[in-house]
Design an enzyme around this catalytic site. Sequence first.
Site, PDB file in Angstrom:
ATOM      1  N   GLU B  46       0.854  -1.192   0.000  1.00  0.00           N
ATOM      2  CA  GLU B  46       0.000   0.000   0.000  1.00  0.00           C
ATOM      3  C   GLU B  46       0.881   1.230   0.000  1.00  0.00           C
ATOM      4  O   GLU B  46       1.636   1.462   0.942  1.00  0.00           O
ATOM      5  CB  GLU B  46      -0.879   0.017   1.254  1.00  0.00           C
ATOM      6  N   ASP B  57      -5.133   9.202  11.016  1.00  0.00           N
ATOM      7  CA  ASP B  57      -3.802   8.682  11.322  1.00  0.00           C
ATOM      8  C   ASP B  57      -3.211   9.236  12.602  1.00  0.00           C
ATOM      9  O   ASP B  57      -3.368  10.409  12.936  1.00  0.00           O
ATOM     10  CB  ASP B  57      -2.847   8.985  10.161  1.00  0.00           C
TER      11      ASP B  57
END
Lengths: 395, 259
Positions: B46, B57
């Site tokens: 990814e 995040d």
Amino acid sequence: MKTLIAVDEKGFYGNFGGAYIPEMLHPNIEELRDNYERIVAEPDFQAQFKSLLKDYVGRPTPLFYAQRLSEKYGAKIYLKREDLCHTGAHKVNNTIGQIILAKKLGKKRIIAETGAGQHGVATATVCALMGMDCTVYMGKHDMERQRPNVERMRILGAKVVPATSGSQTLKDATNEAMRQWINNPVDTHYIIGSVVGPHPYPEMVARFQSVISEEIKAQLLEKEGRENPDLVIACVGGGSNAAGAFYHYYNTPEVRLIAVEAAGLGVFSGKSAATTALGKPGILHGSKTLLMQTEDGQVTEPYSISAGLDYPGIGPVHAHLFETGRGEFVGVEDEDAMLAGIEVSRLEGIIPAIETAHAFAALNQVKYKSDDVIVINLSGRGDKDLDTYIKWGNY
Amino acid sequence: MNRIEQLFQNKDSRLLSVYFTAGYPSAGDTIPIIEALDEAGADIIEIGIPFSDPVADGPTIQESNQAALDQGMTLKKLLSELKDIRQKTQVPLILMGYLNPIIQYGIEKFCQEISAIGIDGIIVPDLPMSQFMEEYKATFDAYDLANIFLISPQTSAERIRLIDENSRGFIYMVSSASITGAKSGISEEQISYFKRVNEMGLKNPRLIGFGISDKATFDTACQYSKGAIIGSAFINVLTKAKGGDLKAAIQTYIQSVIA
Ligand SMILES: Cc1ncc(COP(=O)(O)O)c(C=O)c1O
């Protein structure tokens, strides 16, 4: 005029709005969306909301005829005194609404972001009132320039957590609050402080703030024999005080809606927060709106002398007001805002918040007729900004 | 059938997908990291498109995003670096990034170019399913790109079924109610969630991500799914190896996880 300013089922105002959120937040947003209209419509909610606005916040706030300012500018200028709300700004109208809602949803903890600290203080205040645990995220830079508000929040029992990424201002505090909501999805309600964020926040916050224009209508009728002024002027950070002052005039085209953005050191100086002048449609903090960004889609660090206007976006309803032409957008530079702040202090005996000072400065930038009735939304008082006034020094 | 779907046909268990941020730790590291991960035994890679405001995040990935942007990474630059990647590796490649940079690039242009490069799927954490279905699905399908959705412990069974219905490739199962970040261990509560979803008999395979960091957490995740995704822990490996022998560090780390 045909444009109807209203939110649709999916949370869009025309091309702007929606709920662009990580899947982890879906249950929180769904819970809010599915319940808020019903809860807000309940007589019990309405009774509590109205009673707290009256006896705790001190509403209705006065609509004050500013005689000396009117003489100077050659118009009939009224000030909607949101600075007289408990805690010193309009922000508390929204936090009262959301804290009652959070209680009814069974939430135990509150989180919030804050820029100038006014929303943080208003949140800490209602949390103390309702006995709820409160954590406020605030950019580290803002904690330095709005010191008194940090201590006010702490005195009120809230925890203030610095956001240390990016320009360490409102955008970064909002990122951090969203992250903490992802981390605490069940027992926590996130009180967003402006008409930004994923649907239903923008409309929900606007509705809680709409008490401002509801009162203006009644008060102006009493003073002027008419509900509608010719102009309503308000500053726009995310746009909650403006949305509240405009709300009941959205679909009354003869009332000009003047939205004042912070142009910092100049719209094109690279040091500005004038979103409609510099932004393009984009997605930040859960909604599609006008956004200051690079060609690569990275959000640009905004700049304004006023922490409450230092945000790279605007609420989706304002993006829609701009796109449809229903709103007139004006950019005011730091220097002009400070001068206007001093002028209002000298002419009316009111030291406005620096955010609000931007709205006053717009009097020099918009055209109006000499018999026009102008309402300026005096969104907050300047106590929190004394350091900035003193540093600026030119008085 | 694209490479992701092919992969799940050929390999039934212990799949490892690894996330890293393009342009991190140093500007020129993107292609070497892909090659090193492929050699070390990662099954899916990814590639993170850095964004200024990554709200899903934690600090590790936030910092890698900011560092990559500071070093000049952009979506345009990334796609030009990836242009000949299929001459180097056949490992399934996923682009992961927030919606705004992709919209600014242009959805149609983005899909067309990444499909031409040979990218197999994308993960856009702030693109909810309903919006995807309405605005973007047709374009993604036209270019044979798998769009991978996330589920979390709070996702209702009903919604998991809906996501399963509309998914291609695999379902990204977020291991706990949290943003990304390396954590220590996997709790009983997480395991009961893994079991609950495992028993739903979904048609798409699942990979478990967020908080997977070493062999122990990888093994646990693999008991309840086809495999797992490592992000922040791998970024930490890269940060430590910056300026040194990245390839060796990647080899050692990946082997320690999948051994
Ligand atoms: C007094 C005052 N006015 C205006 C604002 C800007 O917010 P909004 O645009 O949501 O009214 C703030 C924000 O902190 C404020 O404190």
